[in-house]
Scaffold this motif. Structure first.
Motif, short mmCIF file in Angstrom:
data_model
loop_
_atom_site.label_atom_id
_atom_site.label_comp_id
_atom_site.label_asym_id
_atom_site.label_seq_id
_atom_site.Cartn_x
_atom_site.Cartn_y
_atom_site.Cartn_z
N ILE A 42 -16.77 10.51 -75.54
CA ILE A 42 -15.29 10.56 -75.78
C ILE A 42 -15.05 12.01 -76.42
O ILE A 42 -15.90 12.44 -77.28
CB ILE A 42 -15.25 9.54 -76.93
CG1 ILE A 42 -13.88 9.58 -77.78
CG2 ILE A 42 -16.01 9.59 -78.09
CD1 ILE A 42 -13.23 8.47 -78.44
N ASN A 43 -14.10 12.45 -76.18
CA ASN A 43 -13.46 13.84 -76.98
C ASN A 43 -12.92 13.42 -78.26
O ASN A 43 -12.07 12.81 -78.19
CB ASN A 43 -12.83 14.72 -75.85
CG ASN A 43 -12.33 15.73 -76.69
OD1 ASN A 43 -11.96 16.03 -77.87
ND2 ASN A 43 -12.19 16.81 -75.80
N THR A 44 -13.71 13.45 -79.03
CA THR A 44 -13.22 13.25 -80.53
C THR A 44 -11.84 13.89 -81.23
O THR A 44 -11.16 13.33 -81.86
CB THR A 44 -14.23 13.23 -81.51
OG1 THR A 44 -14.64 14.56 -81.44
CG2 THR A 44 -15.37 12.40 -81.17
N ALA A 45 -11.59 15.00 -80.26
CA ALA A 45 -10.16 15.66 -80.78
C ALA A 45 -8.92 15.00 -80.14
O ALA A 45 -8.01 15.12 -80.50
CB ALA A 45 -10.46 17.21 -80.17
N THR A 46 -9.47 14.54 -78.74
CA THR A 46 -8.11 13.85 -77.89
C THR A 46 -8.40 12.45 -77.89
O THR A 46 -7.43 11.76 -77.47
CB THR A 46 -8.30 14.54 -76.78
OG1 THR A 46 -9.38 14.22 -76.02
CG2 THR A 46 -7.99 16.16 -76.54
N ASN A 47 -9.40 11.81 -78.04
CA ASN A 47 -10.05 10.52 -78.01
C ASN A 47 -9.77 9.90 -76.42
O ASN A 47 -9.64 8.89 -76.15
CB ASN A 47 -8.74 9.37 -78.60
CG ASN A 47 -9.26 9.27 -79.92
OD1 ASN A 47 -10.44 9.65 -80.48
ND2 ASN A 47 -8.50 8.85 -80.89
N ARG A 48 -10.03 11.17 -75.51
CA ARG A 48 -10.01 10.81 -74.20
C ARG A 48 -11.65 10.46 -73.68
O ARG A 48 -12.57 10.97 -74.24
CB ARG A 48 -9.78 12.14 -73.36
CG ARG A 48 -9.74 11.74 -71.91
CD ARG A 48 -9.30 13.18 -71.33
NE ARG A 48 -9.46 12.87 -69.81
CZ ARG A 48 -9.79 13.79 -68.97
NH1 ARG A 48 -10.42 14.88 -69.30
NH2 ARG A 48 -9.81 13.35 -67.52
N VAL A 49 -11.65 9.18 -72.90
CA VAL A 49 -13.05 8.55 -72.56
C VAL A 49 -13.37 8.92 -71.11
O VAL A 49 -12.46 8.88 -70.36
CB VAL A 49 -12.99 7.27 -73.06
CG1 VAL A 49 -14.06 6.51 -72.64
CG2 VAL A 49 -12.57 6.82 -74.52
N GLN A 50 -14.60 9.48 -70.98
CA GLN A 50 -14.75 9.63 -69.50
C GLN A 50 -16.30 9.02 -69.06
O GLN A 50 -17.00 8.97 -70.01
CB GLN A 50 -15.07 11.30 -69.37
CG GLN A 50 -13.83 11.92 -69.45
CD GLN A 50 -14.15 13.53 -69.28
OE1 GLN A 50 -14.55 14.22 -70.02
NE2 GLN A 50 -13.56 14.23 -68.07
#
Length: 189
Positions: free
Chosen positions: A71-79
């Protein structure tokens, strides 16, 4: 891609992937952050979409678990990451199980299918995200839920963790389930 090798039964790819300072594995993130059911729903919707995208492309990840999502904690995008156990999604995979969440059908005849196994793994992962524990009680193997979680969540997890793979939800069933209704309506992702 830095390099690739072709072997008789596999391809080996050497890749450089982004992993910025603002990224963490989902397991560590969930342990540190006490997520509400709504926050967990948003992250899990992305996780399910990523797993479905793989299956739609003919790729069976085989190791769906919190550690294999970042998770990109700046954007909350999960990969979804780490395809080291992956293979071509074909029917009737036989032999030793490779991955995190072994589905119950494997123990019957050492055979399993890509989509039902992925759904089983996602059910365990979603339960751990929302309830902070494993879904199956050790003493009797029955499902257990935190009393604070919604009936819709309990219904979805029960469907994902059906012992019979033919009774288990499909990837599309999961995405269309009532528990994810808000994510679909908001146009998330």
């Amino acid at each position: 891609m830095l390099e690739w090798f072709e072997e008789e039964d596999q391809y080996i790819l050497i890749l450089i992937l982004e992993y910025s300072e603002s990224c963490r594995d989902l397991y560590g993130f969930i342990l540190q952050e006490k997520l509400s059911e709504s926050q967990a729903r948003s992250l899990m919707y992305q996780a399910v979409l990523a797993a479905k995208h793989c299956l739609d492309g003919g790729v069976f990840h085989r190791d769906i678990k919190l550690d294999n999502y970042v998770i990109n904690t700046a954007t909350n995008r999960v990969q979804l990451i780490d395809f080291g156990c992956g293979e071509v999604a074909e029917s009737g995979i036989k032999g030793q199980f490779i991955g995190f969440a072994c589905p119950p059908e494997y123990f019957a005849d050492f055979e399993y299918e890509a989509e039902p196994t992925t759904v089983w793994s996602l059910g365990i992962m979603m339960h751990r995200t929302v309830c902070s524990c494993n879904p199956l009680r050790k003493e009797d193997g029955r499902l257990s839920f935190d009393s604070r979680v919604s009936a819709e969540f309990q219904e979805l997890i029960t469907w994902c963790l059906a012992l019979n793979p033919s009774e288990r939800a499909t990837m599309e069933d999961i995405l269309q389930h009532e528990w994810f209704r808000q994510e679909r309506m908001s146009g998330a992702i």
